[in-house]
Design a protein around this motif. Sequence first.
Motif, short mmCIF file in Angstrom:
data_model
loop_
_atom_site.label_atom_id
_atom_site.label_comp_id
_atom_site.label_asym_id
_atom_site.label_seq_id
_atom_site.Cartn_x
_atom_site.Cartn_y
_atom_site.Cartn_z
N GLN A 258 -11.76 -5.39 1.84
CA GLN A 258 -11.24 -5.14 0.50
C GLN A 258 -11.42 -3.68 0.14
O GLN A 258 -12.37 -3.03 0.59
CB GLN A 258 -11.97 -6.00 -0.54
N TYR A 259 -10.49 -3.17 -0.68
CA TYR A 259 -10.63 -1.83 -1.26
C TYR A 259 -11.21 -2.00 -2.65
O TYR A 259 -10.71 -2.82 -3.44
CB TYR A 259 -9.27 -1.15 -1.29
N ASP A 260 -12.27 -1.24 -2.98
CA ASP A 260 -13.03 -1.54 -4.19
C ASP A 260 -12.24 -1.35 -5.48
O ASP A 260 -12.58 -1.95 -6.50
CB ASP A 260 -14.33 -0.74 -4.24
N THR B 243 -15.33 -3.05 5.31
CA THR B 243 -14.14 -2.48 4.70
C THR B 243 -13.77 -1.18 5.40
O THR B 243 -14.64 -0.47 5.90
CB THR B 243 -14.36 -2.20 3.20
N LEU B 244 -12.49 -0.89 5.46
CA LEU B 244 -12.01 0.40 5.94
C LEU B 244 -10.61 0.63 5.39
O LEU B 244 -9.66 -0.05 5.79
CB LEU B 244 -11.99 0.48 7.47
N ALA B 245 -10.51 1.54 4.45
CA ALA B 245 -9.22 1.99 3.93
C ALA B 245 -9.04 3.45 4.34
O ALA B 245 -9.99 4.12 4.73
CB ALA B 245 -9.17 1.84 2.41
N PHE B 246 -7.82 3.93 4.25
CA PHE B 246 -7.56 5.33 4.60
C PHE B 246 -6.46 5.87 3.71
O PHE B 246 -5.74 5.12 3.02
CB PHE B 246 -7.15 5.48 6.07
N MET B 247 -6.31 7.20 3.73
CA MET B 247 -5.28 7.85 2.93
C MET B 247 -4.69 9.02 3.71
O MET B 247 -5.41 9.79 4.35
CB MET B 247 -5.89 8.34 1.62
N PHE B 248 -3.36 9.11 3.72
CA PHE B 248 -2.66 10.33 4.10
C PHE B 248 -2.33 11.05 2.80
O PHE B 248 -1.52 10.57 2.01
CB PHE B 248 -1.36 10.03 4.85
N GLU B 249 -2.97 12.18 2.56
CA GLU B 249 -2.77 12.91 1.30
C GLU B 249 -2.02 14.20 1.60
O GLU B 249 -2.39 14.94 2.52
CB GLU B 249 -4.13 13.21 0.67
N THR B 250 -0.97 14.48 0.84
CA THR B 250 -0.10 15.62 1.14
C THR B 250 0.30 16.35 -0.13
O THR B 250 0.40 15.75 -1.20
CB THR B 250 1.15 15.14 1.90
N ARG B 251 0.53 17.65 -0.01
CA ARG B 251 0.83 18.47 -1.19
C ARG B 251 2.22 18.24 -1.74
O ARG B 251 2.51 18.60 -2.87
CB ARG B 251 0.65 19.95 -0.85
N TRP B 252 3.14 17.66 -0.94
CA TRP B 252 4.51 17.46 -1.39
C TRP B 252 4.77 16.00 -1.74
O TRP B 252 4.20 15.09 -1.11
CB TRP B 252 5.51 17.90 -0.31
N PRO B 253 5.62 15.72 -2.72
CA PRO B 253 5.96 14.33 -3.03
C PRO B 253 6.56 13.64 -1.81
O PRO B 253 7.30 14.25 -1.03
CB PRO B 253 6.99 14.45 -4.15
N LEU B 254 6.22 12.38 -1.63
CA LEU B 254 6.74 11.57 -0.53
C LEU B 254 7.92 10.74 -1.02
O LEU B 254 7.83 10.06 -2.05
CB LEU B 254 5.64 10.65 0.01
N LYS B 255 9.01 10.81 -0.28
CA LYS B 255 10.21 10.05 -0.64
C LYS B 255 10.26 8.75 0.15
O LYS B 255 10.29 8.77 1.38
CB LYS B 255 11.46 10.89 -0.36
N PRO B 256 10.25 7.61 -0.52
CA PRO B 256 10.36 6.34 0.20
C PRO B 256 11.68 6.25 0.95
O PRO B 256 12.71 6.80 0.51
CB PRO B 256 10.27 5.28 -0.90
N THR B 257 11.68 5.58 2.07
CA THR B 257 12.91 5.37 2.84
C THR B 257 13.63 4.13 2.34
O THR B 257 13.09 3.32 1.58
CB THR B 257 12.58 5.20 4.33
N GLY C 211 -5.42 -7.40 -4.76
CA GLY C 211 -4.00 -7.10 -4.61
C GLY C 211 -3.64 -6.32 -3.36
O GLY C 211 -2.52 -6.40 -2.87
N PHE C 212 -4.57 -5.52 -2.84
CA PHE C 212 -4.30 -4.65 -1.69
C PHE C 212 -4.75 -5.36 -0.43
O PHE C 212 -5.94 -5.67 -0.27
CB PHE C 212 -5.05 -3.33 -1.89
N LYS C 213 -3.82 -5.65 0.48
CA LYS C 213 -4.11 -6.49 1.65
C LYS C 213 -4.15 -5.66 2.94
O LYS C 213 -3.40 -4.69 3.08
CB LYS C 213 -3.04 -7.58 1.79
N PRO C 214 -5.00 -6.04 3.91
CA PRO C 214 -4.98 -5.38 5.21
C PRO C 214 -3.58 -5.44 5.84
O PRO C 214 -2.94 -6.49 5.85
CB PRO C 214 -6.00 -6.19 6.03
N GLY C 215 -3.13 -4.32 6.34
CA GLY C 215 -1.78 -4.23 6.89
C GLY C 215 -0.76 -3.81 5.87
O GLY C 215 0.39 -3.56 6.21
N GLY C 216 -1.16 -3.72 4.60
CA GLY C 216 -0.27 -3.27 3.53
C GLY C 216 -0.41 -1.78 3.30
O GLY C 216 -1.11 -1.07 4.03
#
Length: 427
Positions: A342-344, A387-401, A349-354
């Motif tokens: 779980q993410y604290d 638990t293990l969550a991660f983040m890709f954090e970037t300076r530019w807005p990300l556009k969903p495909t 609501g946040f599931k592994p693989g999501g």
Amino acid sequence: MTDLHYLTGFGNQHSCEAVPGALPIGRNSPQRAPHGLYAELLSGSAFTAPRADNQRTWMYRRRPSVVVGGYAPLAHAHWKSGAAEGDCASPDPLRWGPTPLQGDGDFVDGLRSYAVNGEVGIQGMAALAYVAHRSMGRRALVNADAEMLLVPQQGRLLVTTELGRLEVAPGSIALLPRGLAFKVDPLDVPARGYVCENHGAALRLPELGPIGSNGLANPRDFEAPVAWFETEEGAYEIVKRYGGKLWRATQAHSPFNVVAWHGNLAPYRYDTARFMTINTVSFDHPDPSIFTVLTSPSDTPGWANVDFVIFPPRWMVAEDTFRPPWYHRNVMSEFMGLVLGQYDAKPEGFKPGGASLHNSHVPHGPDTEAFDKASGAELTPHKLDQTLAFMFETRWPLKPTSWALKGAPLETTYASCWQGLKDEFKA
């Protein structure tokens, strides 16, 4: 897999040989390389880059990479790169359920881009999911546009590269340099995980600053493979990512024919359980930057092209403090995934693989359940475990495909998780 061996140390000058005497001594490109091999250089930086930033590896192989047929376009509906291939960056918080495991393809077939930014081969990143049901067999991938960071979520992977092989399990990551041929075979089927396609400066360890000489990810815990070459004869399909598109060619031999190599440009695996977590021992929830494993810097100091951040098991001891992440609007854009547990800030609501995406200045933070629980919790020391969550954090807005918005399990009611937060003001 018991026959895999590794060299340790991120960015170290490594040298190894699968056959004694295959590595030249005293020169990189002798008139005749030992054992009738060919010398070939792979550069990860400009020749004239400062010594501390210069990345390159010399390979001694049975045939050079130039022995390959002509390339033809290869269609792939869901692997996108660069801001031009995304939809409009959304001011809404976005969240997806676990990537479906259906299908019968290999790693390349199973790649799906969630969100993209930047310009292919120059700057920015793409966040992807993968699902692999079978081996790549006699097929190899070369990404000439970006280095690739693999984050397995379910199932072990055997990653074969020109420089050797890595076994990577959930909880570990694999970093594959730009331009290096590799293939990914699931050891457990189906395998699922995440990929960061980094188009900017190569990922490296962050500076430690006031932390001092020890902490976060230790260089010696990154493992590079030792030299290994494939002996089975037969043709290979070479899939190349070039200019944001996929291409394919056929060659009559294996690309995994490097008998010896030396240099500091290598693939690595890293076990996140070895991360030395820094946390508060007094009060307040610290910035998530203290959990940075790797960073790709940009031309603006402190504003990363992309940071890879993890939220691993750790002790929570802060006094008189709301311990989960605070509500915030970050100038950076945050793509998150959950490997296990779980993410604290989102316990249910946040599931592994999501995955989730909060773009620049999109408000986010703990859902109503997490806020209510943390606001009234007894502040005794306790450990966030399993638990293990991660983040890709970037300076530019990300556009969903288009796949992320129409094909992936997008949760259309995600924002409702905050609607229970009431005005509790008392004058």
